[in-house]
Design an enzyme around this catalytic site. Structure first.
Site, short mmCIF file in Angstrom:
data_model
loop_
_atom_site.label_atom_id
_atom_site.label_comp_id
_atom_site.label_asym_id
_atom_site.label_seq_id
_atom_site.Cartn_x
_atom_site.Cartn_y
_atom_site.Cartn_z
N HIS A 66 0.88 -1.19 0.00
CA HIS A 66 0.00 0.00 0.00
C HIS A 66 0.90 1.22 0.00
CE1 HIS A 66 1.03 -0.59 4.20
NE2 HIS A 66 0.61 0.62 4.49
N ASP A 70 5.87 4.56 4.88
CA ASP A 70 6.76 3.58 5.54
C ASP A 70 6.89 2.28 4.73
OD1 ASP A 70 4.01 3.24 6.41
OD2 ASP A 70 4.70 1.84 7.95
N HIS A 147 -7.10 -1.89 5.13
CA HIS A 147 -6.22 -0.97 5.87
C HIS A 147 -6.70 0.48 5.80
CE1 HIS A 147 -2.63 0.19 7.91
NE2 HIS A 147 -2.07 0.78 6.89
N ASP A 216 0.14 -4.22 5.62
CA ASP A 216 -0.63 -3.70 6.77
C ASP A 216 -2.09 -4.06 6.55
OD1 ASP A 216 1.74 -2.63 7.50
OD2 ASP A 216 1.06 -0.55 7.55
N HIS A 273 6.29 -5.71 11.60
CA HIS A 273 5.63 -4.40 11.65
C HIS A 273 5.32 -4.09 13.11
CE1 HIS A 273 2.83 -1.13 10.48
NE2 HIS A 273 3.57 -1.09 9.39
#
Ligand SMILES: [Zn+2]
Length: 306
Positions: A66, A70, A147, A216, A273
């Protein structure tokens, strides 16, 4: 014998720490040839690649989960270095809305490129598993993740391999090697000294290996489907359940990841993560103490699946 080697280049959530860089995972597949892939490319990923002694010029495909910085901010620098190193081979970047974001990245600054960069959009809605990359040995697939912004999870899926059983061919008086094995794999049977030998008579299927990376995501049924019977599941584990006070929380907790791993019957799960609030590895280890197949990721950790 084939082998998958996974190297964790970055294992933090959101903010980097002294020990954890932004998200990136390198996957090396060894068969007769070697293939290398990158999943996410957070800031500083190219230095992590140098530090661990990998050759980023061999990476031809990058999969972005995505477009939060980060997970992608390292792309610009990595592409720039590839250019300075006189790369000529095309680089393909996959991701939800990849065309839009890769285009935006390429319009930042005055960098010239002597190699082509191809962006390929990955589906981010629905429940279908999409095949993004496919060759006779393996495929790379995705499913939509959840997410709050377009996001996807990925899996490297090795195909089952047909193996000839040496004992069985000896018993049947077949030669140890030769063109008949190609024929029998292609046609399913072959005539040999007046008898019909079928593939089932002399071969068995060796199950292909599977490595899954969540990116994520909150808990989804898609992930459980994608991760089913995986050899290795690498999953977003940003917080402990007790620390989630925010209704807008868009990640998965340690506890949820362990439940997903059980439900999907994965052989090994690695929690990554990790929020910077968890500096004490012992506290994290305590969370997973009842799960012998679970590990906490750390930067530069290597895991081999064979
Ligand atoms: Zn993130």
């Amino acid at each position: 014998m084939t082998q998958i080697e996974v190297t964790f280049l970055g294992t933090t959530a959101g903010i980097p720490t002294k020990y954890r860089n932004h998200a990136s995972i390198h996957l090396l597949y060894r068969s007769e040839q070697e293939s290398q892939f990158l999943f996410d490319c957070g800031e500083g990923t190219q230095r992590q690649i140098f530090s661990v002694g990998l050759n980023f010029m061999r990476i031809n495909e990058i999969f972005i989960s995505h477009w939060h910085a980060d997970h992608f901010a390292g792309l610009l620098g990595l592409m720039e270095t590839m250019n300075l190193e006189k790369r000529q081979k095309a680089l393909t970047i996959f991701g939800p809305e990849a065309e839009r974001f890769v285009d935006a990245l390429l319009n930042l600054g005055y960098a010239s490129k002597n190699f082509s960069i191809i962006a390929k959009d990955v589906p981010f809605e629905g429940t279908e598993i999409a095949t993004l990359f496919d060759n006779p040995e393996f495929s790379i697939v995705s499913v939509p993740a959840k997410h709050g912004i377009p996001a996807a999870s990925y899996a490297f899926v090795e195909k089952d391999r047909i193996k000839i059983d040496k004992e069985k061919i000896k018993k049947l008086g077949l030669p140890p090697q030769g063109p008949i094995y190609r024929k029998i794999k292609e046609e399913g049977h072959v005539a040999f000294k007046g008898k019909t030998i079928t593939l089932d008579d002399i071969a068995f299927a060796e199950k292909g290996k599977k490595v899954v990376y969540s990116g994520d995501t909150m808990v989804t049924k898609n992930m459980i489907k994608l991760a089913e019977h995986a050899d290795l599941l690498i999953h977003d584990s940003t917080f402990f359940e007790e620390d989630v006070f925010d209704k807008e929380y868009k990640h998965t907790t340690f506890e949820d990841v362990l439940r997903i791993a059980e439900e999907a019957k994965v052989k090994q799960v690695i929690l990554t993560h990790i929020s910077r609030r968890y500096q004490n590895v012992e506290v994290m280890k305590d969370k997973i103490k009842d799960y012998p197949n679970a590990k906490i990721a750390k930067d530069f950790m290597k895991v081999v699946v064979d």
